[in-house]
Design a protein around this motif. Structure first.
Motif, PDB file in Angstrom:
ATOM      1  N   UNK A 136       0.861  -1.181   0.000  1.00  0.00           N
ATOM      2  CA  UNK A 136       0.000   0.000   0.000  1.00  0.00           C
ATOM      3  C   UNK A 136       0.899   1.233   0.000  1.00  0.00           C
ATOM      4  N   UNK A 137       0.298   2.399  -0.002  1.00  0.00           N
ATOM      5  CA  UNK A 137       1.064   3.647  -0.081  1.00  0.00           C
ATOM      6  C   UNK A 137       2.081   3.760   1.048  1.00  0.00           C
ATOM      7  N   UNK A 138       3.285   4.107   0.677  1.00  0.00           N
ATOM      8  CA  UNK A 138       4.365   4.330   1.634  1.00  0.00           C
ATOM      9  C   UNK A 138       4.424   5.830   1.910  1.00  0.00           C
ATOM     10  N   UNK A 139       4.335   6.232   3.180  1.00  0.00           N
ATOM     11  CA  UNK A 139       4.357   7.658   3.501  1.00  0.00           C
ATOM     12  C   UNK A 139       5.671   8.316   3.086  1.00  0.00           C
ATOM     13  N   UNK A 140       5.579   9.594   2.727  1.00  0.00           N
ATOM     14  CA  UNK A 140       6.778  10.363   2.409  1.00  0.00           C
ATOM     15  C   UNK A 140       7.659  10.476   3.657  1.00  0.00           C
ATOM     16  N   UNK A 141       8.972  10.360   3.456  1.00  0.00           N
ATOM     17  CA  UNK A 141       9.946  10.530   4.531  1.00  0.00           C
ATOM     18  C   UNK A 141      11.006  11.477   4.019  1.00  0.00           C
ATOM     19  N   UNK A 142      11.300  12.537   4.711  1.00  0.00           N
ATOM     20  CA  UNK A 142      10.678  12.943   5.968  1.00  0.00           C
ATOM     21  C   UNK A 142       9.298  13.551   5.720  1.00  0.00           C
ATOM     22  N   UNK A 143       8.550  13.724   6.808  1.00  0.00           N
ATOM     23  CA  UNK A 143       7.257  14.392   6.718  1.00  0.00           C
ATOM     24  C   UNK A 143       7.471  15.801   6.195  1.00  0.00           C
ATOM     25  N   UNK A 144       6.558  16.234   5.323  1.00  0.00           N
ATOM     26  CA  UNK A 144       6.670  17.560   4.714  1.00  0.00           C
ATOM     27  C   UNK A 144       5.405  18.355   5.021  1.00  0.00           C
ATOM     28  N   UNK A 145       5.588  19.570   5.521  1.00  0.00           N
ATOM     29  CA  UNK A 145       4.471  20.470   5.823  1.00  0.00           C
ATOM     30  C   UNK A 145       4.707  21.769   5.074  1.00  0.00           C
ATOM     31  N   UNK A 146       3.668  22.238   4.355  1.00  0.00           N
ATOM     32  CA  UNK A 146       3.790  23.539   3.697  1.00  0.00           C
ATOM     33  C   UNK A 146       2.499  24.317   3.902  1.00  0.00           C
ATOM     34  N   UNK A 147       2.655  25.597   4.203  1.00  0.00           N
ATOM     35  CA  UNK A 147       1.531  26.509   4.375  1.00  0.00           C
ATOM     36  C   UNK A 147       1.356  27.260   3.069  1.00  0.00           C
ATOM     37  N   UNK A 148       0.185  27.114   2.472  1.00  0.00           N
ATOM     38  CA  UNK A 148      -0.089  27.786   1.207  1.00  0.00           C
ATOM     39  C   UNK A 148      -0.697  29.157   1.468  1.00  0.00           C
ATOM     40  N   UNK A 149      -0.666  30.011   0.473  1.00  0.00           N
ATOM     41  CA  UNK A 149      -1.132  31.391   0.613  1.00  0.00           C
ATOM     42  C   UNK A 149      -2.583  31.487   1.072  1.00  0.00           C
ATOM     43  N   UNK A 150      -3.384  30.464   0.772  1.00  0.00           N
ATOM     44  CA  UNK A 150      -4.797  30.492   1.164  1.00  0.00           C
ATOM     45  C   UNK A 150      -5.021  30.049   2.612  1.00  0.00           C
ATOM     46  N   UNK A 151      -3.951  29.720   3.332  1.00  0.00           N
ATOM     47  CA  UNK A 151      -4.069  29.316   4.729  1.00  0.00           C
ATOM     48  C   UNK A 151      -4.204  27.820   4.934  1.00  0.00           C
ATOM     49  N   UNK A 152      -4.154  27.050   3.862  1.00  0.00           N
ATOM     50  CA  UNK A 152      -4.289  25.601   3.968  1.00  0.00           C
ATOM     51  C   UNK A 152      -2.915  24.982   4.215  1.00  0.00           C
TER      52      UNK A 152
END
Length: 143
Positions: free
Chosen positions: A82-98
């Protein structure tokens, strides 16, 4: 006495040869990665709109992995992982606040913790699908 939210509706499931595709309409923000990436499988003008047997399971899995909201998920029934999670975890804040998050995630929801690999989390607090963004707040004008 605190009232509990109603149980979250389960994602719809579409069985194919070697892969089962799940779709949670409450999470879909219409990034269109699926319909542009593999229109033979994902066609909103057709019923059912997801037909996993119209492409090899590896291609279906690859396109689902592009879905930023996690509305599309898959389970391999052909012995492949099944899907293997991305490593390392990635977080991005988009201009719309999401907040776009990818990795091996445990997301706290009103229905209990959910294991996720891809999510778009509400950054404005106005979502009707806590904690997932549904573009019902100030971000709606940016979607």
């Amino acid at each position: 006495m605190t009232s509990q939210p109603p149980p979250r509706p389960a994602a719809r499931s579409y069985d194919g040869e070697g892969i089962v595709v799940g779709f949670d309409a409450h999470r879909c923000l219409h990034a269109a990665e699926c319909v542009t990436g593999l229109p033979a499988v994902f066609d909103v003008g057709r019923r059912p709109w997801i037909q996993p047997d119209n492409a090899p399971a590896d291609e279906v899995a690859d396109v689902i992995h592009r879905c930023p909201s996690g509305a599309l998920q898959y389970h391999r029934t052909d012995g492949m992982p099944d899907e293997v999670p991305d490593v390392p975890t990635h977080v991005s804040l988009h201009a719309d606040g999401v907040l776009h998050v990818r990795g091996d995630l445990e997301v706290a929801t009103p229905y209990g913790p959910c294991h996720e690999t891809r999510v778009m989390l509400c950054g404005c607090g106005a979502t009707g699908n806590t904690p997932y963004c549904d573009h019902s707040g100030p971000c709606a004008g940016h979607g």
